[in-house]
Design a protein around this motif. Structure first.
Motif, short mmCIF file in Angstrom:
data_model
loop_
_atom_site.label_atom_id
_atom_site.label_comp_id
_atom_site.label_asym_id
_atom_site.label_seq_id
_atom_site.Cartn_x
_atom_site.Cartn_y
_atom_site.Cartn_z
N GLY A 193 1.88 13.57 1.62
CA GLY A 193 2.15 12.64 2.70
C GLY A 193 1.14 11.50 2.72
N LEU A 194 1.49 10.43 3.39
CA LEU A 194 0.57 9.31 3.55
C LEU A 194 -0.49 9.68 4.57
CD1 LEU A 194 0.26 6.31 2.63
CD2 LEU A 194 1.48 5.68 4.70
N ILE B 154 5.52 -3.58 -12.13
CA ILE B 154 6.02 -2.33 -11.55
C ILE B 154 5.25 -1.99 -10.28
CG2 ILE B 154 4.42 -0.93 -12.94
CD1 ILE B 154 6.64 1.19 -13.14
N LEU B 155 5.96 -1.36 -9.36
CA LEU B 155 5.36 -0.78 -8.17
C LEU B 155 5.89 0.65 -8.02
CD1 LEU B 155 4.00 -0.66 -5.33
CD2 LEU B 155 6.06 -1.75 -4.41
N VAL B 156 4.99 1.59 -7.97
CA VAL B 156 5.33 2.98 -7.65
C VAL B 156 4.43 3.40 -6.51
CG1 VAL B 156 5.43 5.37 -8.47
CG2 VAL B 156 5.98 3.48 -10.04
N SER B 157 5.02 3.95 -5.46
CA SER B 157 4.21 4.33 -4.30
C SER B 157 4.88 5.43 -3.50
CB SER B 157 3.98 3.11 -3.39
OG SER B 157 5.14 2.79 -2.65
N LEU B 158 4.13 5.99 -2.57
CA LEU B 158 4.75 6.85 -1.58
C LEU B 158 5.76 6.00 -0.82
CD1 LEU B 158 1.64 8.79 -0.22
CD2 LEU B 158 3.22 9.45 -2.05
N PRO B 159 6.93 6.56 -0.51
CA PRO B 159 8.01 5.73 0.05
C PRO B 159 7.65 5.03 1.35
CG PRO B 159 8.55 8.08 0.18
CD PRO B 159 7.35 7.96 -0.69
N GLU B 160 6.87 5.67 2.19
CA GLU B 160 6.54 5.06 3.48
C GLU B 160 5.55 3.90 3.36
OE1 GLU B 160 4.44 9.18 3.50
OE2 GLU B 160 6.03 8.15 2.39
N LEU B 161 4.89 3.79 2.21
CA LEU B 161 3.94 2.71 2.00
C LEU B 161 4.59 1.49 1.36
CD1 LEU B 161 0.96 1.79 2.09
CD2 LEU B 161 0.63 2.92 -0.13
N ALA B 162 5.73 1.67 0.69
CA ALA B 162 6.35 0.59 -0.07
C ALA B 162 6.63 -0.66 0.75
CB ALA B 162 7.62 1.09 -0.74
N PRO B 163 7.19 -0.58 1.98
CA PRO B 163 7.47 -1.81 2.73
C PRO B 163 6.21 -2.66 2.96
CG PRO B 163 8.64 0.03 3.70
CD PRO B 163 7.71 0.61 2.68
N THR B 164 5.09 -2.01 3.26
CA THR B 164 3.85 -2.75 3.48
C THR B 164 3.39 -3.45 2.20
OG1 THR B 164 3.12 -1.25 5.22
CG2 THR B 164 1.41 -2.52 4.11
N LEU B 165 3.46 -2.75 1.08
CA LEU B 165 3.02 -3.34 -0.18
C LEU B 165 3.94 -4.46 -0.63
CD1 LEU B 165 1.98 -0.10 -2.11
CD2 LEU B 165 0.48 -1.77 -0.99
N LEU B 166 5.25 -4.28 -0.50
CA LEU B 166 6.18 -5.33 -0.89
C LEU B 166 6.02 -6.57 -0.02
CD1 LEU B 166 9.33 -3.13 -1.58
CD2 LEU B 166 8.07 -4.47 -3.28
N ALA B 167 5.79 -6.36 1.28
CA ALA B 167 5.57 -7.51 2.18
C ALA B 167 4.29 -8.23 1.80
CB ALA B 167 5.51 -7.03 3.63
N GLY B 168 3.25 -7.49 1.48
CA GLY B 168 1.99 -8.11 1.06
C GLY B 168 2.15 -8.88 -0.23
N ARG C 278 -7.30 4.22 4.16
CA ARG C 278 -7.73 5.12 3.10
C ARG C 278 -6.76 5.06 1.92
NH1 ARG C 278 -8.20 10.87 5.34
NH2 ARG C 278 -6.43 10.22 6.62
N VAL C 279 -5.88 4.05 1.91
CA VAL C 279 -4.92 3.90 0.82
C VAL C 279 -5.66 3.56 -0.48
CG1 VAL C 279 -3.13 2.37 -0.10
CG2 VAL C 279 -2.93 3.27 2.20
N ARG C 280 -5.24 4.21 -1.53
CA ARG C 280 -5.81 3.96 -2.86
C ARG C 280 -4.71 3.47 -3.79
NH1 ARG C 280 -7.49 10.08 -2.93
NH2 ARG C 280 -5.43 9.99 -1.93
N ILE C 281 -4.99 2.39 -4.51
CA ILE C 281 -4.04 1.80 -5.45
C ILE C 281 -4.60 1.93 -6.85
CG2 ILE C 281 -2.82 -0.28 -6.16
CD1 ILE C 281 -3.00 -1.29 -3.30
N THR D 155 0.62 13.21 -7.54
CA THR D 155 -0.24 14.37 -7.26
C THR D 155 -1.23 14.12 -6.13
OG1 THR D 155 -1.78 13.63 -8.99
CG2 THR D 155 -0.07 15.19 -9.65
N GLY D 156 -1.18 12.93 -5.52
CA GLY D 156 -2.02 12.68 -4.35
C GLY D 156 -3.40 12.13 -4.63
N GLU D 157 -3.67 11.74 -5.88
CA GLU D 157 -4.98 11.14 -6.19
C GLU D 157 -5.05 9.69 -5.73
OE1 GLU D 157 -5.94 12.18 -10.43
OE2 GLU D 157 -4.09 13.34 -10.15
N VAL D 158 -3.90 9.02 -5.71
CA VAL D 158 -3.76 7.67 -5.15
C VAL D 158 -2.44 7.63 -4.41
CG1 VAL D 158 -5.12 6.55 -6.99
CG2 VAL D 158 -2.63 6.73 -7.23
N GLU D 159 -2.22 6.55 -3.65
CA GLU D 159 -0.97 6.41 -2.92
C GLU D 159 -0.02 5.41 -3.55
OE1 GLU D 159 -3.42 8.74 -1.13
OE2 GLU D 159 -4.08 6.64 -1.02
N ALA D 160 -0.52 4.59 -4.49
CA ALA D 160 0.34 3.57 -5.10
C ALA D 160 -0.21 3.15 -6.45
CB ALA D 160 0.46 2.35 -4.19
#
Length: 264
Positions: free
Chosen positions: A142-143, A244-258, A153-156, A193-198
Protein backbone atom coordinates in the motif's frame (compact mmCIF):
# COMPACT_ATOMS: atom_id res chain seq x y z
CA UNK A 1 12.48 -27.79 -16.37
CA UNK A 2 8.78 -28.14 -15.58
CA UNK A 3 6.57 -26.46 -18.16
CA UNK A 4 2.93 -25.97 -17.20
CA UNK A 5 1.93 -23.00 -19.34
CA UNK A 6 3.34 -19.75 -20.73
CA UNK A 7 3.45 -18.12 -17.29
CA UNK A 8 5.45 -20.98 -15.83
CA UNK A 9 7.65 -21.17 -18.91
CA UNK A 10 8.57 -17.49 -18.64
CA UNK A 11 9.46 -17.95 -14.97
CA UNK A 12 11.43 -21.14 -15.63
CA UNK A 13 13.41 -19.63 -18.50
CA UNK A 14 14.23 -16.39 -16.69
CA UNK A 15 15.29 -18.25 -13.55
CA UNK A 16 17.50 -20.73 -15.40
CA UNK A 17 19.12 -17.98 -17.49
CA UNK A 18 19.81 -16.12 -14.25
CA UNK A 19 21.43 -19.15 -12.66
CA UNK A 20 23.66 -19.50 -15.71
CA UNK A 21 24.63 -15.85 -15.39
CA UNK A 22 25.65 -16.38 -11.77
CA UNK A 23 27.89 -19.21 -12.92
CA UNK A 24 29.39 -16.98 -15.63
CA UNK A 25 30.11 -14.35 -12.98
CA UNK A 26 31.80 -16.91 -10.75
CA UNK A 27 33.79 -18.50 -13.56
CA UNK A 28 34.90 -15.30 -15.33
CA UNK A 29 35.51 -13.01 -12.38
CA UNK A 30 35.41 -9.20 -12.34
CA UNK A 31 38.92 -8.26 -13.47
CA UNK A 32 37.83 -7.63 -17.08
CA UNK A 33 34.38 -6.05 -16.99
CA UNK A 34 33.92 -6.04 -20.76
CA UNK A 35 34.77 -9.72 -21.04
CA UNK A 36 32.33 -10.48 -18.23
CA UNK A 37 29.52 -8.46 -19.80
CA UNK A 38 30.06 -10.09 -23.20
CA UNK A 39 30.20 -13.58 -21.72
CA UNK A 40 27.02 -12.97 -19.75
CA UNK A 41 25.09 -11.49 -22.67
CA UNK A 42 25.98 -14.33 -25.00
CA UNK A 43 25.45 -17.13 -22.49
CA UNK A 44 21.96 -16.00 -21.50
CA UNK A 45 20.94 -15.10 -25.06
CA UNK A 46 22.06 -18.43 -26.45
CA UNK A 47 20.22 -20.35 -23.73
CA UNK A 48 16.95 -18.43 -24.18
CA UNK A 49 16.98 -18.63 -27.97
CA UNK A 50 17.69 -22.36 -27.97
CA UNK A 51 15.08 -23.06 -25.29
CA UNK A 52 12.35 -21.06 -27.06
CA UNK A 53 13.18 -22.63 -30.42
CA UNK A 54 12.77 -26.05 -28.83
CA UNK A 55 9.78 -25.37 -26.58
CA UNK A 56 7.79 -22.80 -28.59
CA UNK A 57 9.02 -23.40 -32.18
CA UNK A 58 6.09 -21.60 -33.83
CA UNK A 59 6.57 -18.36 -31.88
CA UNK A 60 8.67 -15.35 -32.89
CA UNK A 61 11.32 -13.84 -30.62
CA UNK A 62 12.58 -10.28 -30.18
CA UNK A 63 15.79 -10.21 -28.15
CA UNK A 64 18.12 -7.37 -27.25
CA UNK A 65 21.06 -9.52 -28.32
CA UNK A 66 19.58 -10.42 -31.72
CA UNK A 67 21.22 -9.13 -34.88
CA UNK A 68 19.77 -6.07 -36.59
CA UNK A 69 18.48 -8.30 -39.38
CA UNK A 70 16.71 -10.55 -36.88
CA UNK A 71 15.08 -7.55 -35.18
CA UNK A 72 13.86 -6.22 -38.55
CA UNK A 73 12.44 -9.57 -39.67
CA UNK A 74 8.92 -8.58 -40.88
CA UNK A 75 7.45 -11.93 -39.82
CA UNK A 76 7.53 -10.73 -36.21
CA UNK A 77 5.04 -7.96 -37.02
CA UNK A 78 2.41 -10.38 -38.33
CA UNK A 79 2.98 -13.11 -35.75
CA UNK A 80 0.32 -13.87 -33.16
CA UNK A 81 2.84 -14.72 -30.44
CA UNK A 82 6.17 -12.98 -29.84
CA UNK A 83 8.55 -13.52 -26.95
CA UNK A 84 10.33 -10.29 -25.96
CA UNK A 85 13.48 -11.01 -23.99
CA UNK A 86 16.39 -9.18 -22.47
CA UNK A 87 18.94 -11.89 -21.61
CA UNK A 88 20.85 -9.54 -19.29
CA UNK A 89 19.25 -6.27 -18.24
CA UNK A 90 21.82 -4.15 -16.43
CA UNK A 91 25.12 -5.34 -17.86
CA UNK A 92 26.98 -2.60 -16.01
CA UNK A 93 25.70 -3.81 -12.65
CA UNK A 94 26.28 -7.46 -13.62
CA UNK A 95 29.95 -6.66 -14.16
CA UNK A 96 30.38 -4.89 -10.80
CA UNK A 97 31.21 -7.16 -7.89
CA UNK A 98 28.63 -7.09 -5.13
CA UNK A 99 25.82 -5.50 -7.16
CA UNK A 100 22.49 -7.29 -7.28
CA UNK A 101 20.39 -4.81 -9.33
CA UNK A 102 20.51 -6.65 -12.66
CA UNK A 103 17.94 -8.97 -14.18
CA UNK A 104 16.75 -11.37 -16.87
CA UNK A 105 13.53 -10.51 -18.72
CA UNK A 106 11.22 -12.96 -20.50
CA UNK A 107 7.81 -11.75 -21.74
CA UNK A 108 5.16 -13.03 -24.12
CA UNK A 109 3.20 -10.65 -26.36
CA UNK A 110 0.07 -11.99 -28.06
CA UNK A 111 -2.36 -10.67 -30.65
CA UNK A 112 -5.84 -10.90 -29.17
CA UNK A 113 -9.07 -9.42 -30.54
CA UNK A 114 -7.13 -7.36 -33.04
CA UNK A 115 -4.70 -5.81 -30.57
CA UNK A 116 -1.45 -6.76 -28.94
CA UNK A 117 -1.17 -7.44 -25.21
CA UNK A 118 1.45 -8.76 -22.82
CA UNK A 119 0.06 -12.04 -21.53
CA UNK A 120 2.92 -13.59 -19.56
CA UNK A 121 6.25 -12.49 -18.16
CA UNK A 122 8.95 -12.99 -15.59
CA UNK A 123 11.82 -10.98 -14.17
CA UNK A 124 14.60 -12.97 -12.56
CA UNK A 125 16.81 -11.13 -10.07
CA UNK A 126 19.47 -13.83 -9.76
CA UNK A 127 21.79 -12.10 -7.31
CA UNK A 128 18.77 -11.41 -5.08
CA UNK A 129 17.65 -15.04 -5.29
CA UNK A 130 14.13 -14.34 -6.56
CA UNK A 131 11.97 -14.30 -9.68
CA UNK A 132 8.81 -12.20 -10.03
CA UNK A 133 6.34 -13.53 -12.57
CA UNK A 134 2.79 -13.54 -13.84
CA UNK A 135 2.56 -17.16 -12.70
CA UNK A 136 2.16 -15.82 -9.16
CA UNK A 137 2.06 -12.02 -9.26
CA UNK A 138 3.43 -10.23 -6.20
CA UNK A 139 1.00 -8.54 -3.83
CA UNK A 140 1.35 -4.79 -4.16
CA UNK A 141 2.23 -2.87 -0.99
CA UNK A 142 0.00 0.00 0.00
CA UNK A 143 0.95 3.64 -0.34
CA UNK A 144 2.37 4.97 2.94
CA UNK A 145 0.00 7.24 4.86
CA UNK A 146 0.59 10.91 4.08
CA UNK A 147 2.89 9.92 1.25
CA UNK A 148 2.35 12.91 -1.04
CA UNK A 149 3.38 16.41 -0.04
CA UNK A 150 6.23 18.21 1.67
CA UNK A 151 6.58 15.49 4.30
CA UNK A 152 6.36 12.79 1.66
CA UNK A 153 7.88 9.37 2.06
CA UNK A 154 7.38 8.53 -1.63
CA UNK A 155 10.44 7.05 -3.28
CA UNK A 156 11.01 7.16 -7.05
CA UNK A 157 13.49 4.78 -8.66
CA UNK A 158 15.77 6.39 -11.22
CA UNK A 159 18.77 5.48 -13.32
CA UNK A 160 22.08 5.22 -11.51
CA UNK A 161 23.97 6.85 -14.35
CA UNK A 162 21.53 9.13 -16.21
CA UNK A 163 18.54 10.24 -14.11
CA UNK A 164 16.40 12.57 -16.26
CA UNK A 165 16.52 16.18 -15.15
CA UNK A 166 12.75 16.45 -15.25
CA UNK A 167 12.45 13.57 -12.75
CA UNK A 168 14.56 15.56 -10.31
CA UNK A 169 12.14 18.45 -10.78
CA UNK A 170 9.19 16.09 -10.41
CA UNK A 171 10.60 14.76 -7.15
CA UNK A 172 10.86 18.30 -5.79
CA UNK A 173 7.32 19.10 -6.98
CA UNK A 174 5.71 16.12 -5.22
CA UNK A 175 8.17 15.94 -2.34
CA UNK A 176 9.69 12.59 -3.27
CA UNK A 177 13.06 10.97 -2.68
CA UNK A 178 15.05 9.66 -5.66
CA UNK A 179 16.48 6.16 -5.31
CA UNK A 180 19.19 5.17 -7.85
CA UNK A 181 18.84 1.54 -8.99
CA UNK A 182 20.52 -0.30 -11.85
CA UNK A 183 18.48 -2.19 -14.42
CA UNK A 184 14.95 -1.27 -15.49
CA UNK A 185 13.81 -4.70 -14.36
CA UNK A 186 15.27 -4.13 -10.92
CA UNK A 187 13.59 -0.71 -10.72
CA UNK A 188 10.12 -1.97 -11.66
CA UNK A 189 10.56 -4.96 -9.36
CA UNK A 190 11.38 -2.52 -6.56
CA UNK A 191 7.95 -0.91 -7.07
CA UNK A 192 6.28 -4.32 -6.82
CA UNK A 193 8.14 -5.33 -3.66
CA UNK A 194 7.73 -2.06 -1.76
CA UNK A 195 11.30 -0.75 -1.94
CA UNK A 196 10.05 2.29 -3.90
CA UNK A 197 6.61 3.55 -4.88
CA UNK A 198 7.33 4.56 -8.49
CA UNK A 199 9.73 4.36 -11.40
CA UNK A 200 9.90 7.22 -13.89
CA UNK A 201 12.20 7.28 -16.90
CA UNK A 202 12.61 9.29 -20.09
CA UNK A 203 15.52 9.49 -22.43
CA UNK A 204 15.73 6.16 -24.18
CA UNK A 205 14.77 2.53 -23.74
CA UNK A 206 13.61 -0.36 -25.90
CA UNK A 207 10.77 -2.84 -25.67
CA UNK A 208 12.97 -5.54 -24.13
CA UNK A 209 13.92 -3.19 -21.29
CA UNK A 210 10.37 -3.12 -19.95
CA UNK A 211 8.13 -5.80 -21.51
CA UNK A 212 8.67 -8.50 -18.88
CA UNK A 213 8.57 -6.27 -15.78
CA UNK A 214 5.53 -4.43 -17.18
CA UNK A 215 3.77 -7.77 -17.73
CA UNK A 216 4.36 -8.63 -14.07
CA UNK A 217 3.37 -5.13 -12.94
CA UNK A 218 0.09 -5.33 -14.85
CA UNK A 219 -0.67 -8.74 -13.36
CA UNK A 220 0.00 -7.31 -9.90
CA UNK A 221 -2.33 -4.34 -10.47
CA UNK A 222 0.28 -1.58 -10.74
CA UNK A 223 -0.08 1.45 -12.99
CA UNK A 224 1.98 1.29 -16.20
CA UNK A 225 2.06 3.88 -18.98
CA UNK A 226 4.13 6.30 -20.99
CA UNK A 227 4.90 9.47 -19.06
CA UNK A 228 2.05 11.26 -20.89
CA UNK A 229 -0.36 8.62 -19.63
CA UNK A 230 -0.75 6.80 -22.96
CA UNK A 231 -0.47 2.99 -23.08
CA UNK A 232 2.81 1.15 -23.49
CA UNK A 233 2.74 -0.75 -26.79
CA UNK A 234 4.95 -3.67 -27.80
CA UNK A 235 5.99 -5.64 -30.89
CA UNK A 236 6.29 -2.49 -32.98
CA UNK A 237 8.39 -2.16 -36.14
CA UNK A 238 10.60 0.28 -34.23
CA UNK A 239 11.29 -1.31 -30.83
CA UNK A 240 12.23 2.04 -29.25
CA UNK A 241 10.09 2.82 -26.20
CA UNK A 242 11.77 5.89 -24.75
CA UNK A 243 9.81 6.67 -21.58
CA UNK A 244 7.84 4.89 -18.90
CA UNK A 245 5.97 5.33 -15.63
CA UNK A 246 5.30 2.42 -13.29
CA UNK A 247 3.82 3.16 -9.89
CA UNK A 248 1.39 2.13 -7.22
CA UNK A 249 -2.01 2.87 -8.77
CA UNK A 250 -3.08 5.44 -6.19
CA UNK A 251 0.07 7.49 -6.80
CA UNK A 252 -0.19 7.61 -10.61
CA UNK A 253 -2.62 10.59 -10.87
CA UNK A 254 -0.30 12.78 -8.78
CA UNK A 255 2.76 11.83 -10.81
CA UNK A 256 1.04 12.25 -14.17
CA UNK A 257 -0.30 15.66 -13.13
CA UNK A 258 3.18 16.70 -12.00
CA UNK A 259 4.71 15.53 -15.28
CA UNK A 260 2.09 17.48 -17.26
CA UNK A 261 2.84 20.61 -15.25
CA UNK A 262 6.57 20.26 -15.91
CA UNK A 263 6.09 19.83 -19.67
CA UNK A 264 3.83 22.85 -20.19
Amino acid sequence: MTIRDDHALAADLATEAGERLLRVRERTGFADSRALRDAGDQSAHRYLMEALARLRPSDSVLSEEATREERLDPRRLTADRVWIVDPLDGTREFSEEGRADWAVHVALWERRDGRGVLTAGAVALPAQGRTLSTAQPPKLPGLPAGAVGRESRVRIAVSRTRPPEFVQKLAYLVGAELVPIGSAGAKISAVLTGEVEAYVHAGGQYEWDSAAPVAVALAAGAHTSRIDGSPLTYNQADPSLPDILVSLPELAPTLLAGIRDLHR
